[in-house]
Design an enzyme around this catalytic site. Structure first.
Site, PDB file in Angstrom:
ATOM      1  CB  SER A  17      -0.524  -3.562   1.426  1.00 55.12           C
ATOM      2  OG  SER A  17      -0.764  -2.177   2.121  1.00 55.12           O
ATOM      3  CE  LYS A  30       1.967  -1.007   3.618  1.00 54.15           C
ATOM      4  NZ  LYS A  30       0.756  -1.069   4.581  1.00 54.15           N
ATOM      5  CE1 TYR A  70       3.092   2.796   1.968  1.00 50.32           C
ATOM      6  CE2 TYR A  70       1.271   4.034   2.463  1.00 50.32           C
ATOM      7  CZ  TYR A  70       1.596   3.646   2.850  1.00 50.32           C
ATOM      8  OH  TYR A  70       0.743   2.209   2.652  1.00 50.32           O
ATOM      9  CE1 TYR A  87      -3.077  -4.793   4.850  1.00 51.11           C
ATOM     10  CE2 TYR A  87      -4.466  -6.816   3.369  1.00 51.11           C
ATOM     11  CZ  TYR A  87      -3.658  -5.155   3.124  1.00 51.11           C
ATOM     12  OH  TYR A  87      -3.746  -4.652   2.505  1.00 51.11           O
ATOM     13  CB  VAL A 104      -6.393  -2.134  -0.044  1.00 47.77           C
ATOM     14  CG1 VAL A 104      -5.983  -1.215  -0.618  1.00 47.77           C
ATOM     15  CG2 VAL A 104      -7.622  -2.336   1.173  1.00 47.77           C
TER      16      VAL A 104
HETATM   17  N1  GLU Z   1      -1.696   2.819  -0.185  1.00 44.50           N
HETATM   18  C1  GLU Z   1      -2.614   1.943   1.245  1.00 44.50           C
HETATM   19  C2  GLU Z   1      -3.116   2.840   2.400  1.00 44.50           C
HETATM   20  O1  GLU Z   1      -1.709   3.482   2.949  1.00 44.50           O
HETATM   21  C3  GLU Z   1      -2.610   0.545   1.467  1.00 44.50           C
HETATM   22  C4  GLU Z   1      -3.188   0.037   1.468  1.00 44.50           C
HETATM   23  C5  GLU Z   1      -2.960  -2.169   2.006  1.00 44.50           C
HETATM   24  O2  GLU Z   1      -2.811  -2.119   0.525  1.00 44.50           O
HETATM   25  O3  GLU Z   1      -3.157  -2.198   2.746  1.00 44.50           O
HETATM   26  O4  GLU Z   1      -3.842   3.119   3.499  1.00 44.50           O
END
Ligand code: GLU
Length: 314
Positions: free
Chosen positions: A65, A68, A191, A243, A261
């Protein structure tokens, strides 16, 4: 931060939290569960281009993430504010990152670019003739922040692709609300790839320092993004970066950051330095326990909370 020796401080932080073994490894992407729970590394890059590190700072892990805010930056850089804001809002949700319930059907926008709905909408905005060129655009953008070539970790990408049904559900629901275009299988694939880019803590700290340096990589001196958008990206990281712990993070630690994550945290101290930390054991919010503790420690010791005015009075 004048009198404190940064090298000494990161070594002190490393020793303080090295033996904390609380937390769990993520397993919803099966390949991530193979991480070594003992791995722990801290890197900082200051705006004079120096990187200091402690621990396994060459160890690679996937960015997840933490990609992002960069893809949000790429969208802003390419399309400008108006078009991007028409596709994504900037409101924190308080919900888990992969929640499907927070879609504003009325405004046809996901809530923010750091939850999966908004992130997938931003990936959708990486446009090109072919999927290969879309991937190259993505990598090139992140590479300018990192100052070196980056690669996709094929194992993690395939693990994520073969289990990412929840993200597929999110994307199809967004297609239903016309929040993303019809090319969603390709967008989803991109993605999954963006989440699977390999980095180490040195990379994260350089990438963060580029944000801290208003969009210019302090080592290569290359412009990674338009300066006018940096403050907007940092604002989203400040309000939505950790988060469901984002409020508490802003309250206690108080600088813009993004966690992933796989156990990374990227932190930005505008005008001062970038921070990259890795340790794969996560708390119940999905944030790295050791990395969060280090950030809290650095914030206290260096007075990094952006609303901390105690230095002004002394
Ligand atoms: N690839 C992960 C997902 O979309 C990203 C998760 C993350 O790092 O929050 O599930």
């Amino acid at each position: 931060m004048g009198k404190i020796d940064l090298n000494q401080l990161i070594n002190e932080s490393y020793s303080l939290y090295r033996d904390v073994s609380l937390g769990t490894l993520p397993n919803y992407i099966p390949e991530l569960a193979n991480a070594n729970p003992n791995h722990f590394a801290i890197s900082v890059t200051t705006l004079d281009g120096k990187t200091l590190s402690v621990g396994e700072s060459d160890h690679k892990f996937t960015i997840q993430s933490i990609s992002k805010p960069f893809v949000f930056s790429l969208a802003l850089d390419t399309h400008g504010m108006e078009k991007v804001r028409a596709r994504v809002d900037v409101e924190p949700t308080g919900d888990p990152f992969h929640s499907v319930i927070r879609l504003d059907a009325e405004s046809k926008r996901p809530y923010n670019p750091l939850v999966n709905t908004g992130a997938i909408a931003m990936t959708d905005l990486i446009e090109a003739q072919t999927s290969k060129i879309r991937e190259e655009k993505l990598l090139y953008f992140l590479e300018t922040f990192a100052g070196r070539p980056l690669k996709i970790n094929e194992k993690i990408y395939h693990s994520e692709q073969s289990t990412g049904h929840r993200n597929r559900a999110i994307a199809y629901l967004m297609l239903h609300f016309k929040m993303i275009g019809p090319n969603l299988d390709e967008t989803l694939d991109l993605y999954f790839k963006q989440c699977s880019i390999d980095v180490n803590t040195k990379d994260l700290s350089v990438m963060a320092s580029t944000f801290a340096n208003n969009g210019i990589n302090p080592i290569t001196k290359k412009k990674a993004m338009k300066a006018e958008f940096v403050k907007h990206v940092l604002t989203i990281m400040f309000t939505c970066g950790l988060y469901t712990d984002a409020g508490e993070w802003a309250f206690d630690v108080g600088f813009p950051a993004k966690s992933g994550v796989s156990g990374g945290i990227l932190g930005v101290i505008p005008g001062v330095m970038g921070i990259g930390i890795y340790s794969p054991l996560l708390d119940s919010h999905g944030n790295s326990i050791r990395a969060r503790k280090v950030c809290e420690h650095l914030s206290k010791k260096l007075g990094l909370h952006i609303f901390d005015q105690s230095n002004l009075c002394s």
